[in-house]
Design an enzyme around this catalytic site. Structure first.
Site, PDB file in Angstrom:
ATOM      1  N   VAL A  43      18.647 -77.949   6.791  1.00 55.83           N
ATOM      2  CA  VAL A  43      19.945 -78.235   7.398  1.00 55.83           C
ATOM      3  C   VAL A  43      21.062 -77.502   6.649  1.00 55.83           C
ATOM      4  CG1 VAL A  43      21.599 -80.044   8.017  1.00 55.83           C
ATOM      5  CG2 VAL A  43      19.160 -80.435   8.339  1.00 55.83           C
ATOM      6  N   CYS A  44      20.965 -77.446   5.334  1.00 63.06           N
ATOM      7  CA  CYS A  44      22.006 -76.764   4.543  1.00 63.06           C
ATOM      8  C   CYS A  44      22.023 -75.267   4.828  1.00 63.06           C
ATOM      9  CB  CYS A  44      21.798 -77.026   3.056  1.00 63.06           C
ATOM     10  SG  CYS A  44      22.021 -78.765   2.609  1.00 63.06           S
ATOM     11  N   THR A  45      20.852 -74.678   5.001  1.00 66.21           N
ATOM     12  CA  THR A  45      20.783 -73.258   5.352  1.00 66.21           C
ATOM     13  C   THR A  45      21.357 -73.033   6.737  1.00 66.21           C
ATOM     14  OG1 THR A  45      18.882 -72.886   3.916  1.00 66.21           O
ATOM     15  CG2 THR A  45      19.211 -71.308   5.707  1.00 66.21           C
ATOM     16  N   ALA A  48      25.176 -73.204   6.381  1.00 69.37           N
ATOM     17  CA  ALA A  48      25.719 -72.001   5.739  1.00 69.37           C
ATOM     18  C   ALA A  48      25.679 -70.813   6.690  1.00 69.37           C
ATOM     19  CB  ALA A  48      24.952 -71.688   4.459  1.00 69.37           C
TER      20      ALA A  48
END
Length: 150
Positions: A43-45, A48
């Site tokens: 999810v963080c990728t 970003a």
């Protein structure tokens, strides 16, 4: 969590290149400050890369994007290079920014929370939103608020 109308704290951290960055340096322009749990997670990728893919739209409304997590400078450098991120990632291993922005934890305190702050040109919070397990809404919502500010 900081609320609408509150001034952002003057936090100084290292970016992905080890350069010292102070959030107060951005006063006079709108700013997106997004907190995320961990580099190189699904999810963080996605988050970003979403900010990366829409970065020109943020620049068009005069805003800079800054991501903050507890990951190291080296981890941020790696993800910035891998994902070709054009914006700043700040390393907050001692949780200075997390505490100053009052970022809540996720999953019963097990993980850092995912929160996006839209900051107006006067250095005040214009909008906040939190979604711990999704990322798409952060980019769309931030752009919408920025366009309304202009």
């Amino acid at each position: 969590m900081l609320h609408k109308g509150e001034p952002i704290p003057s936090v100084t951290l290292e970016d992905q290149d080890g350069k010292i960055v102070s959030l107060s340096d951005f006063k006079g322009s709108p700013l997106i400050v997004y907190f995320y749990p961990k580099d190189n997670t699904k999810v963080c990728t996605a988050q970003a890369c979403g900010f990366r893919d829409n970065y020109e739209q943020f620049l068009e409304v005069g805003a800079e994007v800054i991501g903050i997590s507890r990951d190291s400078v080296a981890s941020h450098r790696k993800v910035t290079n891998q994902r070709k991120l054009p914006f700043i990632l700040l390393s907050d291993p001692k949780k200075k920014a997390h505490k100053a922005f009052r970022v809540p934890s996720a999953m019963f305190g097990l993980f850092p929370g995912r929160v996006t702050f839209v900051i107006d040109k006067n250095g005040r919070v214009a909008h906040t939103f939190r979604a711990d397990f999704t990322a798409d809404s952060h980019i769309k919502e931030a752009l919408k608020v920025l366009k309304e500010l202009n």
